[in-house]
Design a protein around this motif. Structure first.
Motif, PDB file in Angstrom:
ATOM      1  N   GLN A 184       1.251  -0.933  -0.021  1.00 30.19           N
ATOM      2  CA  GLN A 184       0.167   0.510  -0.095  1.00 30.19           C
ATOM      3  C   GLN A 184       0.895   1.206   0.250  1.00 30.19           C
ATOM      4  O   GLN A 184       0.664   2.620  -1.185  1.00 30.19           O
ATOM      5  CB  GLN A 184      -0.620  -0.223   1.005  1.00 30.19           C
ATOM      6  CG  GLN A 184      -1.583  -1.079   1.437  1.00 30.19           C
ATOM      7  CD  GLN A 184      -2.433  -1.657  -0.162  1.00 30.19           C
ATOM      8  OE1 GLN A 184      -2.702  -1.243  -0.875  1.00 30.19           O
ATOM      9  NE2 GLN A 184      -2.375  -2.819  -0.424  1.00 30.19           N
ATOM     10  N   ILE A 185       1.936   1.379   0.475  1.00 23.49           N
ATOM     11  CA  ILE A 185       2.943   2.316   0.582  1.00 23.49           C
ATOM     12  C   ILE A 185       3.297   2.650  -0.776  1.00 23.49           C
ATOM     13  O   ILE A 185       3.148   3.631  -1.296  1.00 23.49           O
ATOM     14  CB  ILE A 185       4.170   2.537   2.203  1.00 23.49           C
ATOM     15  CG1 ILE A 185       3.257   2.375   3.200  1.00 23.49           C
ATOM     16  CG2 ILE A 185       5.160   2.816   1.571  1.00 23.49           C
ATOM     17  CD1 ILE A 185       4.550   1.294   4.360  1.00 23.49           C
ATOM     18  N   ALA A 186       4.120   1.343  -0.875  1.00 19.17           N
ATOM     19  CA  ALA A 186       4.585   1.680  -2.388  1.00 19.17           C
ATOM     20  C   ALA A 186       3.427   1.939  -3.758  1.00 19.17           C
ATOM     21  O   ALA A 186       3.328   2.820  -4.200  1.00 19.17           O
ATOM     22  CB  ALA A 186       4.863   0.335  -2.721  1.00 19.17           C
ATOM     23  N   LYS A 187       2.253   1.619  -3.229  1.00 19.35           N
ATOM     24  CA  LYS A 187       1.438   1.946  -4.400  1.00 19.35           C
ATOM     25  C   LYS A 187       0.922   3.636  -4.323  1.00 19.35           C
ATOM     26  O   LYS A 187       0.997   3.684  -5.585  1.00 19.35           O
ATOM     27  CB  LYS A 187       0.123   1.525  -4.249  1.00 19.35           C
ATOM     28  CG  LYS A 187      -0.079  -0.233  -4.400  1.00 19.35           C
ATOM     29  CD  LYS A 187      -1.219  -0.686  -4.670  1.00 19.35           C
ATOM     30  CE  LYS A 187      -1.675  -2.313  -4.520  1.00 19.35           C
ATOM     31  NZ  LYS A 187      -2.764  -2.613  -3.886  1.00 19.35           N
ATOM     32  N   ALA A 188       0.926   4.403  -3.657  1.00 19.13           N
ATOM     33  CA  ALA A 188       0.905   5.556  -3.346  1.00 19.13           C
ATOM     34  C   ALA A 188       1.981   5.996  -3.713  1.00 19.13           C
ATOM     35  O   ALA A 188       2.083   7.164  -4.210  1.00 19.13           O
ATOM     36  CB  ALA A 188       0.489   5.335  -1.765  1.00 19.13           C
ATOM     37  N   PHE A 189       2.780   5.732  -3.261  1.00 16.93           N
ATOM     38  CA  PHE A 189       4.393   6.610  -3.820  1.00 16.93           C
ATOM     39  C   PHE A 189       4.613   6.049  -5.843  1.00 16.93           C
ATOM     40  O   PHE A 189       4.520   7.333  -5.766  1.00 16.93           O
ATOM     41  CB  PHE A 189       5.160   6.077  -3.229  1.00 16.93           C
ATOM     42  CG  PHE A 189       6.840   6.729  -3.569  1.00 16.93           C
ATOM     43  CD1 PHE A 189       7.307   7.896  -2.558  1.00 16.93           C
ATOM     44  CD2 PHE A 189       7.699   6.139  -4.306  1.00 16.93           C
ATOM     45  CE1 PHE A 189       8.128   8.143  -2.982  1.00 16.93           C
ATOM     46  CE2 PHE A 189       8.980   6.998  -4.831  1.00 16.93           C
ATOM     47  CZ  PHE A 189       9.174   8.192  -4.234  1.00 16.93           C
ATOM     48  N   ALA A 211      -6.967   6.654   4.310  1.00 21.11           N
ATOM     49  CA  ALA A 211      -6.602   6.336   2.249  1.00 21.11           C
ATOM     50  C   ALA A 211      -6.615   4.424   3.435  1.00 21.11           C
ATOM     51  O   ALA A 211      -7.265   3.855   2.743  1.00 21.11           O
ATOM     52  CB  ALA A 211      -6.211   6.138   2.231  1.00 21.11           C
ATOM     53  N   LEU A 212      -5.190   4.534   4.322  1.00 14.71           N
ATOM     54  CA  LEU A 212      -4.742   3.521   4.382  1.00 14.71           C
ATOM     55  C   LEU A 212      -5.700   2.489   5.214  1.00 14.71           C
ATOM     56  O   LEU A 212      -6.007   0.756   4.666  1.00 14.71           O
ATOM     57  CB  LEU A 212      -3.689   3.033   4.828  1.00 14.71           C
ATOM     58  CG  LEU A 212      -3.233   1.998   5.115  1.00 14.71           C
ATOM     59  CD1 LEU A 212      -2.819   0.066   4.482  1.00 14.71           C
ATOM     60  CD2 LEU A 212      -1.605   1.534   6.489  1.00 14.71           C
ATOM     61  N   ARG A 240      -8.812   3.005   4.764  1.00 12.72           N
ATOM     62  CA  ARG A 240      -9.989   2.376   4.102  1.00 12.72           C
ATOM     63  C   ARG A 240      -9.577   1.242   2.948  1.00 12.72           C
ATOM     64  O   ARG A 240     -10.421   0.272   3.162  1.00 12.72           O
ATOM     65  CB  ARG A 240     -10.399   3.304   3.422  1.00 12.72           C
ATOM     66  CG  ARG A 240     -11.744   3.953   4.016  1.00 12.72           C
ATOM     67  CD  ARG A 240     -11.559   5.891   2.782  1.00 12.72           C
ATOM     68  NE  ARG A 240     -11.100   6.431   1.620  1.00 12.72           N
ATOM     69  CZ  ARG A 240     -10.584   7.174   2.491  1.00 12.72           C
ATOM     70  NH1 ARG A 240     -11.125   8.034   3.755  1.00 12.72           N
ATOM     71  NH2 ARG A 240      -9.291   7.791   2.057  1.00 12.72           N
ATOM     72  N   ARG A 241      -8.424   0.933   2.779  1.00  9.48           N
ATOM     73  CA  ARG A 241      -8.275   0.293   2.061  1.00  9.48           C
ATOM     74  C   ARG A 241      -8.067  -1.621   2.859  1.00  9.48           C
ATOM     75  O   ARG A 241      -8.758  -2.230   2.175  1.00  9.48           O
ATOM     76  CB  ARG A 241      -6.799   0.280   1.685  1.00  9.48           C
ATOM     77  CG  ARG A 241      -6.703   0.944   0.556  1.00  9.48           C
ATOM     78  CD  ARG A 241      -4.912   1.440  -0.047  1.00  9.48           C
ATOM     79  NE  ARG A 241      -5.020   2.561  -1.359  1.00  9.48           N
ATOM     80  CZ  ARG A 241      -3.969   2.949  -1.778  1.00  9.48           C
ATOM     81  NH1 ARG A 241      -2.954   2.380  -1.467  1.00  9.48           N
ATOM     82  NH2 ARG A 241      -3.895   3.811  -1.883  1.00  9.48           N
ATOM     83  N   ILE A 242      -7.663  -0.941   3.949  1.00  8.86           N
ATOM     84  CA  ILE A 242      -7.555  -2.574   5.183  1.00  8.86           C
ATOM     85  C   ILE A 242      -9.503  -2.898   4.819  1.00  8.86           C
ATOM     86  O   ILE A 242      -9.293  -4.284   5.086  1.00  8.86           O
ATOM     87  CB  ILE A 242      -7.209  -2.152   6.609  1.00  8.86           C
ATOM     88  CG1 ILE A 242      -6.126  -1.214   6.665  1.00  8.86           C
ATOM     89  CG2 ILE A 242      -7.505  -2.767   7.133  1.00  8.86           C
ATOM     90  CD1 ILE A 242      -5.869  -1.328   7.804  1.00  8.86           C
ATOM     91  N   GLU A 243      -9.820  -1.571   5.254  1.00 11.00           N
ATOM     92  CA  GLU A 243     -11.525  -3.004   5.569  1.00 11.00           C
ATOM     93  C   GLU A 243     -12.039  -2.763   4.097  1.00 11.00           C
ATOM     94  O   GLU A 243     -12.503  -4.466   3.771  1.00 11.00           O
ATOM     95  CB  GLU A 243     -12.208  -1.339   6.054  1.00 11.00           C
ATOM     96  CG  GLU A 243     -12.105  -0.730   7.067  1.00 11.00           C
ATOM     97  CD  GLU A 243     -12.871   0.711   7.414  1.00 11.00           C
ATOM     98  OE1 GLU A 243     -13.635   1.411   6.895  1.00 11.00           O
ATOM     99  OE2 GLU A 243     -12.935   1.268   8.958  1.00 11.00           O
ATOM    100  N   ARG A 244     -11.607  -2.693   3.045  1.00 12.93           N
ATOM    101  CA  ARG A 244     -12.017  -3.657   1.890  1.00 12.93           C
ATOM    102  C   ARG A 244     -11.432  -4.566   1.729  1.00 12.93           C
ATOM    103  O   ARG A 244     -11.310  -5.603   1.073  1.00 12.93           O
ATOM    104  CB  ARG A 244     -11.472  -2.607   0.405  1.00 12.93           C
ATOM    105  CG  ARG A 244     -12.866  -0.975   0.211  1.00 12.93           C
ATOM    106  CD  ARG A 244     -11.816  -0.683  -1.081  1.00 12.93           C
ATOM    107  NE  ARG A 244     -11.009   0.142  -0.983  1.00 12.93           N
ATOM    108  CZ  ARG A 244     -10.355   1.020  -1.203  1.00 12.93           C
ATOM    109  NH1 ARG A 244     -11.548   2.051  -0.969  1.00 12.93           N
ATOM    110  NH2 ARG A 244      -9.746   1.299  -0.959  1.00 12.93           N
ATOM    111  N   ALA A 245      -9.978  -4.962   2.554  1.00  7.46           N
ATOM    112  CA  ALA A 245      -9.561  -5.662   1.305  1.00  7.46           C
ATOM    113  C   ALA A 245      -8.827  -7.445   1.983  1.00  7.46           C
ATOM    114  O   ALA A 245      -9.199  -8.423   1.714  1.00  7.46           O
ATOM    115  CB  ALA A 245      -7.606  -6.002   1.688  1.00  7.46           C
TER     116      ALA A 245
END
Length: 135
Positions: free
Chosen positions: A48-53, A64-65, A67-72
């Motif tokens: 997730q860090i790499a995608k954002a960067f 945002a992280l 929210r991603r946790i909740e979806r994943a």
């Protein structure tokens, strides 16, 4: 580094710094890669860090992280474990940029050694590693 626990703590130091410091992510981006992290949760957080960067040249926004946790992670128990790991990393004292780069170099070196040894001895039990990562 004498144990899996020491290695996981090194991962935590590097990830905690990545969550706060986009300059560190940029400097270490080519060195950091998913296969260097041994805990599944740490691998996912790094992705997730790499995608954002990669997309924005920014560090990941904590909201945002979440929210991603909740979806994943639809299963509550797994989601709670990942959220707790993120909270622990966020609250962890960040290293200075110099210390973080030194730790990153150590992580890369030790990751290479660990992969070599794992190839010779067989992979370690993932549950043991993930349990250490959650501590």
């Amino acid at each position: 580094m004498s144990s899996v626990s020491d290695y996981v703590n090194l991962e935590k130091d590097v990830l905690a710094t990545c969550l706060r410091d986009k300059d560190f992510v940029g400097k270490g981006f080519s060195t950091l890669s998913v296969h260097k992290f041994i805990g599944k949760t740490h691998v996912w957080i790094w992705e997730q860090i790499a995608k954002a960067f990669t997309r924005n040249r920014e560090r990941i926004n904590p909201r945002a992280l979440v929210r991603r946790i909740e979806r994943a992670f639809p299963e509550e128990r797994e989601r709670d474990a990942v959220e707790q790991t993120f909270i622990d990393l966020w609250q962890r004292k960040s290293l200075s940029p110099g210390e973080a780069l030194d730790e990153l170099r150590r992580l890369a070196t030790l990751g290479s050694i660990r992969r070599t040894l794992a190839g010779l001895e067989g992979a370690q039990d993932e549950e043991e590693v993930d349990e250490e990562a959650r501590k």
